[in-house]
Design a protein around this motif. Structure first.
Motif, short mmCIF file in Angstrom:
data_model
loop_
_atom_site.label_atom_id
_atom_site.label_comp_id
_atom_site.label_asym_id
_atom_site.label_seq_id
_atom_site.Cartn_x
_atom_site.Cartn_y
_atom_site.Cartn_z
N VAL A 22 0.81 -1.21 0.00
CA VAL A 22 0.00 0.00 0.00
C VAL A 22 0.85 1.27 0.00
O VAL A 22 2.02 1.25 0.42
CB VAL A 22 -0.95 -0.01 1.23
CG1 VAL A 22 -0.15 0.20 2.51
CG2 VAL A 22 -2.06 1.02 1.13
N GLY A 23 0.25 2.39 -0.48
CA GLY A 23 0.88 3.70 -0.34
C GLY A 23 2.00 3.97 -1.32
O GLY A 23 1.93 3.66 -2.51
N GLY A 24 3.08 4.56 -0.79
CA GLY A 24 4.20 5.01 -1.62
C GLY A 24 4.79 3.97 -2.54
O GLY A 24 5.08 4.27 -3.72
N PRO A 25 5.01 2.72 -2.09
CA PRO A 25 5.58 1.71 -3.00
C PRO A 25 4.70 1.46 -4.23
O PRO A 25 5.22 1.23 -5.32
CB PRO A 25 5.66 0.46 -2.11
CG PRO A 25 5.74 0.98 -0.72
CD PRO A 25 4.91 2.23 -0.71
N VAL A 26 3.37 1.50 -4.06
CA VAL A 26 2.47 1.30 -5.21
C VAL A 26 2.56 2.50 -6.14
O VAL A 26 2.67 2.36 -7.37
CB VAL A 26 1.02 1.10 -4.72
CG1 VAL A 26 0.09 0.88 -5.91
CG2 VAL A 26 0.95 -0.09 -3.76
N ARG A 27 2.52 3.70 -5.57
CA ARG A 27 2.66 4.92 -6.38
C ARG A 27 3.95 4.89 -7.18
O ARG A 27 3.97 5.20 -8.38
CB ARG A 27 2.64 6.14 -5.45
CG ARG A 27 2.84 7.47 -6.14
CD ARG A 27 3.28 8.52 -5.12
NE ARG A 27 4.62 8.27 -4.62
CZ ARG A 27 4.97 8.38 -3.34
NH1 ARG A 27 4.11 8.76 -2.42
NH2 ARG A 27 6.23 8.13 -2.97
N ASP A 28 5.05 4.50 -6.53
CA ASP A 28 6.34 4.53 -7.18
C ASP A 28 6.45 3.49 -8.30
O ASP A 28 7.20 3.67 -9.26
CB ASP A 28 7.46 4.32 -6.15
CG ASP A 28 7.66 5.56 -5.28
OD1 ASP A 28 7.17 6.64 -5.67
OD2 ASP A 28 8.30 5.44 -4.21
N LEU A 29 5.70 2.39 -8.19
CA LEU A 29 5.68 1.41 -9.27
C LEU A 29 5.17 2.06 -10.56
O LEU A 29 5.73 1.85 -11.64
CB LEU A 29 4.79 0.22 -8.90
CG LEU A 29 5.38 -0.86 -8.00
CD1 LEU A 29 4.31 -1.86 -7.61
CD2 LEU A 29 6.52 -1.58 -8.72
N PHE A 30 4.11 2.86 -10.44
CA PHE A 30 3.55 3.51 -11.62
C PHE A 30 4.45 4.62 -12.14
O PHE A 30 4.38 5.00 -13.30
CB PHE A 30 2.16 4.06 -11.30
CG PHE A 30 1.11 3.00 -11.22
CD1 PHE A 30 0.52 2.49 -12.38
CD2 PHE A 30 0.71 2.48 -10.01
CE1 PHE A 30 -0.44 1.50 -12.31
CE2 PHE A 30 -0.25 1.49 -9.93
CZ PHE A 30 -0.83 1.00 -11.08
N LEU A 31 5.30 5.16 -11.27
CA LEU A 31 6.23 6.22 -11.68
C LEU A 31 7.55 5.66 -12.18
O LEU A 31 8.43 6.41 -12.59
CB LEU A 31 6.49 7.17 -10.50
CG LEU A 31 5.30 8.01 -10.04
CD1 LEU A 31 5.66 8.80 -8.78
CD2 LEU A 31 4.85 8.97 -11.14
#
Length: 461
Positions: A22-31
């Motif tokens: 959840v959170g930052g790690p998921v966001r960073d995958l898309f980035l």
């Protein structure tokens, strides 16, 4: 994703529990970015988390149990698993009140922004994105899952995070989020200085620090955190009265970022000390502004005043002593180059410049160069050539006499032996006399230094 992510998901599924990244790690995958932390959320309570990882994890710790968080180590991987939760701040408290939940969707809605309110269910890696986080990432838009007022009331530090994400990710803050930040900026006062400081460091070291600082100033957050920065909008510039010192400072910050080096260079980026000194270098101007006869504006000693203001602000934000010392020194010295330039850079002046800068010399080089924002190309080129010349002089003197390690001709033990005195103030006076001579005249032989010391001592009696 490391193999441990899938393995942990299978471990929780085997024990009948949900688990999501959840959170930052998921966001960073898309980035397309790697995330330093792996955060998981689950319907299991802390005791059930411990039971689920028993025999799987090499170690676990429950220092965050009260917040539903259990830390585990599996091989070289450090992970945190947190029970679904909802937390809110008492209006007058700095500490969150935590209650555990049972649904992933309820956990996601309490998170700060939609780009962080996404989860990957494990071990299937099914995306859960009820608030359009992926859409907002693509649009570079920063929104809250619920109303921004409710989000910022729960945790006022989220307003600082909005500015931080503007800096780190280049996201544009939604109008309603910006309006809520402006209306609720004073709520930031209940947040501990340490938490504010950590967000400020992340903002300043982001990819777009100017964007983050500008958002803080426009919404009033800076009036709470760094009031010296919005105050710069009131100060004119001593050379060009039309120049806005606030915008000048943001430009110096950007130019300092451009002068950072790679990991092998002397100032690897992102460098907080250099960037923060660039932002704060002129904060003494509002207090020292004077209108001279004929309409000119002066800011005498704004470097010294600004250094004191910077140190005080950093102390209030609970920065460590080394950072305070380094930033304060850079602010204090950022005008020194101009005085030495006018004097023609004698060897003595160059030695003092290097000695006063100490271990901040490479940062001072970059700060001084960054401080040139004039639109007059000839003037900018002249200053650039002058500083090139200064750096060349420093290099030449350093090669001749190991300038970076300037010491008096004699040390304290030698001074006491030659003069036949015991430790005390006289030793310090003699040391400073020899250091001054070393600065002004360069190295001399030891026998000459001894004669010089005895002559000086005779004059003191």
């Amino acid at each position: 994703m490391p193999d441990v992510v899938v393995a942990l998901g299978e471990q929780f599924a085997a024990h009948g529990h949900e688990l999501s990244l959840v959170g930052g790690p998921v966001r960073d995958l898309f980035l397309g970015r790697s995330s330093p932390d792996l955060d998981f959320t689950t319907d299991a309570d802390p005791d059930q988390i411990i039971a689920a990882v028993s025999g799987f994890a090499d170690a676990h710790w429950d220092i965050g149990r009260d917040f539903g968080t259990i830390g585990i180590r599996k091989g070289d991987d450090i992970l945190e698993v947190t029970t679904y939760r909802a937390e809110a701040y008492d209006p007058d408290s700095r500490k969150p009140q935590v209650s555990f939940g049972s649904r992933l969707e309820d956990d996601l809605v309490r998170r700060d922004f939609t780009v962080n309110a996404m989860a990957l269910q494990l071990p299937s890696f099914e995306l859960v994105d009820p608030h359009g986080g992926v859409r907002d990432l693509v649009a570079k838009h920063l929104r809250t899952p619920g109303t921004p007022e409710a989000s910022f009331s729960d945790d006022p530090l989220r307003m600082m995070r909005a500015a931080r994400f503007a800096s780190q990710l280049g996201l544009d803050v939604a109008v309603e989020v910006r309006e809520a930040m402006t209306a609720m900026a004073d709520r930031l006062e209940i947040v501990s200085a340490e938490r504010v400081r950590e967000e400020l460091v992340k903002l300043i070291t982001g990819a777009h620090p100017r964007q983050g600082v500008d958002l803080m100033v426009e919404t009033g957050l800076a009036d709470v955190v760094l009031p010296e920065i919005p105050a710069l909008r009131l100060a004119g510039d001593e050379h060009h009265r039309h120049k806005d010192v606030y915008q000048h400072s943001l430009q110096v910050l950007e130019q300092a970022v451009d002068l950072e080096t790679d990991a092998e260079g002397p100032v690897p980026g992102p460098d907080f000390v250099l960037r923060f000194a660039a932002l704060m270098h002129d904060v003494g101007k509002p207090r020292t502004r004077r209108f001279e006869p004929g309409g000119a504006v002066s800011f005498r000693h704004h470097d010294v005043v600004g250094a004191k203001m910077t140190r005080k602000r950093m102390q209030e934000l609970r920065f460590d002593k080394d950072s305070i010392k380094a930033v304060g020194r850079l602010v204090e010295l950022h005008m020194r180059f101009y005085g030495y330039g006018d004097a023609g850079w004698s060897d003595s002046a160059v030695r003092r410049y290097v000695t006063d800068a100490g271990d901040q010399l490479e940062r001072l080089h970059r700060l001084t160069r960054s401080d040139v924002t004039t639109r007059n190309r000839k003037k900018a080129a002249r200053l650039d050539r002058a500083y090139d010349d200064l750096e060349q002089r420093i290099a030449e003197l350093a090669e001749q006499e190991e300038l970076a390690r300037i010491r008096p001709h004699l040390d304290g033990e030698q001074i006491m032996e030659i003069l036949g005195i015991s430790p005390g103030p006289d030793v310090g006076k003699a040391y400073r006399f020899l250091l001054e001579h070393r600065m002004d005249h360069g190295p001399i032989a030891q026998d000459e230094a001894e004669r010089l010391l005895r002559d000086w001592w005779a004059e003191q009696e």
